[in-house]
Design a protein around this motif. Structure first.
Motif, mmCIF file in Angstrom:
data_model
loop_
_atom_site.group_PDB
_atom_site.id
_atom_site.type_symbol
_atom_site.label_atom_id
_atom_site.label_comp_id
_atom_site.label_asym_id
_atom_site.label_seq_id
_atom_site.Cartn_x
_atom_site.Cartn_y
_atom_site.Cartn_z
ATOM 1 N N THR A 183 0.846 -1.187 0.000
ATOM 2 C CA THR A 183 0.000 0.000 0.000
ATOM 3 C C THR A 183 0.882 1.237 0.000
ATOM 4 O O THR A 183 1.806 1.350 0.802
ATOM 5 N N GLU A 184 0.589 2.136 -0.908
ATOM 6 C CA GLU A 184 1.398 3.339 -1.049
ATOM 7 C C GLU A 184 0.937 4.405 -0.064
ATOM 8 O O GLU A 184 -0.248 4.511 0.269
ATOM 9 N N PHE A 185 1.891 5.193 0.378
ATOM 10 C CA PHE A 185 1.585 6.313 1.268
ATOM 11 C C PHE A 185 0.967 7.432 0.451
ATOM 12 O O PHE A 185 1.559 7.934 -0.498
ATOM 13 N N ALA A 186 -0.242 7.813 0.809
ATOM 14 C CA ALA A 186 -0.962 8.838 0.039
ATOM 15 C C ALA A 186 -0.483 10.231 0.418
ATOM 16 O O ALA A 186 -1.194 11.042 0.990
ATOM 17 N N GLY A 187 0.757 10.525 0.125
ATOM 18 C CA GLY A 187 1.332 11.828 0.424
ATOM 19 C C GLY A 187 2.079 12.363 -0.772
ATOM 20 O O GLY A 187 1.949 11.877 -1.898
ATOM 21 N N PHE A 188 2.892 13.375 -0.546
ATOM 22 C CA PHE A 188 3.651 13.983 -1.630
ATOM 23 C C PHE A 188 4.644 12.970 -2.193
ATOM 24 O O PHE A 188 5.425 12.378 -1.470
ATOM 25 N N GLY A 189 4.599 12.785 -3.495
ATOM 26 C CA GLY A 189 5.505 11.862 -4.146
ATOM 27 C C GLY A 189 5.025 10.430 -4.190
ATOM 28 O O GLY A 189 5.750 9.556 -4.663
ATOM 29 N N SER A 190 3.831 10.171 -3.690
ATOM 30 C CA SER A 190 3.338 8.802 -3.703
ATOM 31 C C SER A 190 2.895 8.410 -5.115
ATOM 32 O O SER A 190 2.710 9.247 -5.992
ATOM 33 N N SER A 192 0.642 7.501 -8.073
ATOM 34 C CA SER A 192 -0.706 7.899 -8.461
ATOM 35 C C SER A 192 -1.536 6.680 -8.826
ATOM 36 O O SER A 192 -0.988 5.610 -9.124
ATOM 37 N N PRO A 193 -2.857 6.813 -8.845
ATOM 38 C CA PRO A 193 -3.688 5.652 -9.204
ATOM 39 C C PRO A 193 -3.443 5.128 -10.612
ATOM 40 O O PRO A 193 -3.644 3.939 -10.871
ATOM 41 N N ASP A 194 -3.036 5.990 -11.552
ATOM 42 C CA ASP A 194 -2.778 5.552 -12.917
ATOM 43 C C ASP A 194 -1.296 5.295 -13.158
ATOM 44 O O ASP A 194 -0.790 5.489 -14.270
ATOM 45 N N ALA A 195 -0.580 4.846 -12.121
ATOM 46 C CA ALA A 195 0.863 4.624 -12.252
ATOM 47 C C ALA A 195 1.173 3.480 -13.204
ATOM 48 O O ALA A 195 2.180 3.523 -13.925
ATOM 49 N N ASP A 196 0.315 2.460 -13.226
ATOM 50 C CA ASP A 196 0.571 1.332 -14.116
ATOM 51 C C ASP A 196 0.568 1.755 -15.582
ATOM 52 O O ASP A 196 1.421 1.316 -16.382
ATOM 53 N N GLU A 197 -0.367 2.615 -15.968
ATOM 54 C CA GLU A 197 -0.421 3.075 -17.353
ATOM 55 C C GLU A 197 0.783 3.937 -17.693
ATOM 56 O O GLU A 197 1.342 3.847 -18.798
#
Length: 206
Positions: A183-190, A192-197
């Motif tokens: 699970t990614e930390f939802a902060g600065f530099g985390s 994004s939800p579309d990271a796979d694309e």
């Protein structure tokens, strides 16, 4: 001032002198005094509330007690518990670049890092340990990390019989076969939800 006046100088007219005649003389008088002072309306009010909570827990499923460790209360996403070392989702490599900022900013002096320069002129982290016995969970290491490699996880059960068990890198590093559970930390530099694309469009070479 005479001697008697000196002894009675602190006696005020507002003082109430307790008479010994008011104390119970027999066991029956003591029992009556205990019953009179104990059995009052407040007692039955408390018993009513207790009986209501008990019947609700037994018959209505209104159990307020958490059956730990079988049941655990949910914790916030920003809860600072035992550290976790994250990896890159696209390659599985560790995010830590060995900059040493977490080791320098640690006020408890519990982070140790050993690095070397590999054949590709990149800094490689050989050993990374956190002494959980000394850590005060201030969160400075996670805040200063430029790569979001170290974050605080939700595991707060940190118990061991040996001090050596408090500083194992394998316990906080994300295993390769559990990348999908990271699970990614939802902060600065985390991420994004579309990271796979984005990763598919701009692949990285490792």
């Amino acid at each position: 001032m005479g001697f008697e006046e000196f002894k009675n100088r602190n006696i005020s007219e507002d003082y109430v002198v307790v008479q010994e005649d008011n104390y119970p003389k027999t066991s029956w008088d003591t029992f009556k005094q205990v019953v009179t002072r104990s059995v009052k309306g407040e007692l039955f009010t408390g018993l009513k509330i207790t009986f209501k909570m008990m019947t609700g827990a037994l018959f209505n499923g209104e159990m307020a007690t958490v059956q730990y460790p079988a049941e655990k209360l949910p914790i916030g996403p920003r809860y600072r518990a035992v550290h976790r070392l994250l990896v890159l989702l696209e390659s599985g490599e560790e995010r830590c670049i060995g900059c040493g900022l977490c080791e320098k900013i640690c006020i408890a002096n519990c982070i140790r890092m050993e690095t070397r320069v590999d054949e590709n002129s990149r800094k490689e982290v050989l050993e990374y340990t956190i002494n959980m016995g000394r850590c005060i969970f201030c969160g400075y290491c996670a805040e200063v990390c430029p790569e979001l490699a170290i974050v605080h996880g939700g595991r707060y059960e940190n118990v061991s019989e040996q001090r050596a068990s408090f500083s194992l890198k394998e316990d906080i590093l994300t295993p390769f076969d559990q990348l999908n559970q990271q699970t990614e930390f939802a902060g600065f530099g985390s991420v994004s939800p579309d990271a796979d694309e984005k990763i598919k469009k701009t692949p990285l070479s490792y």
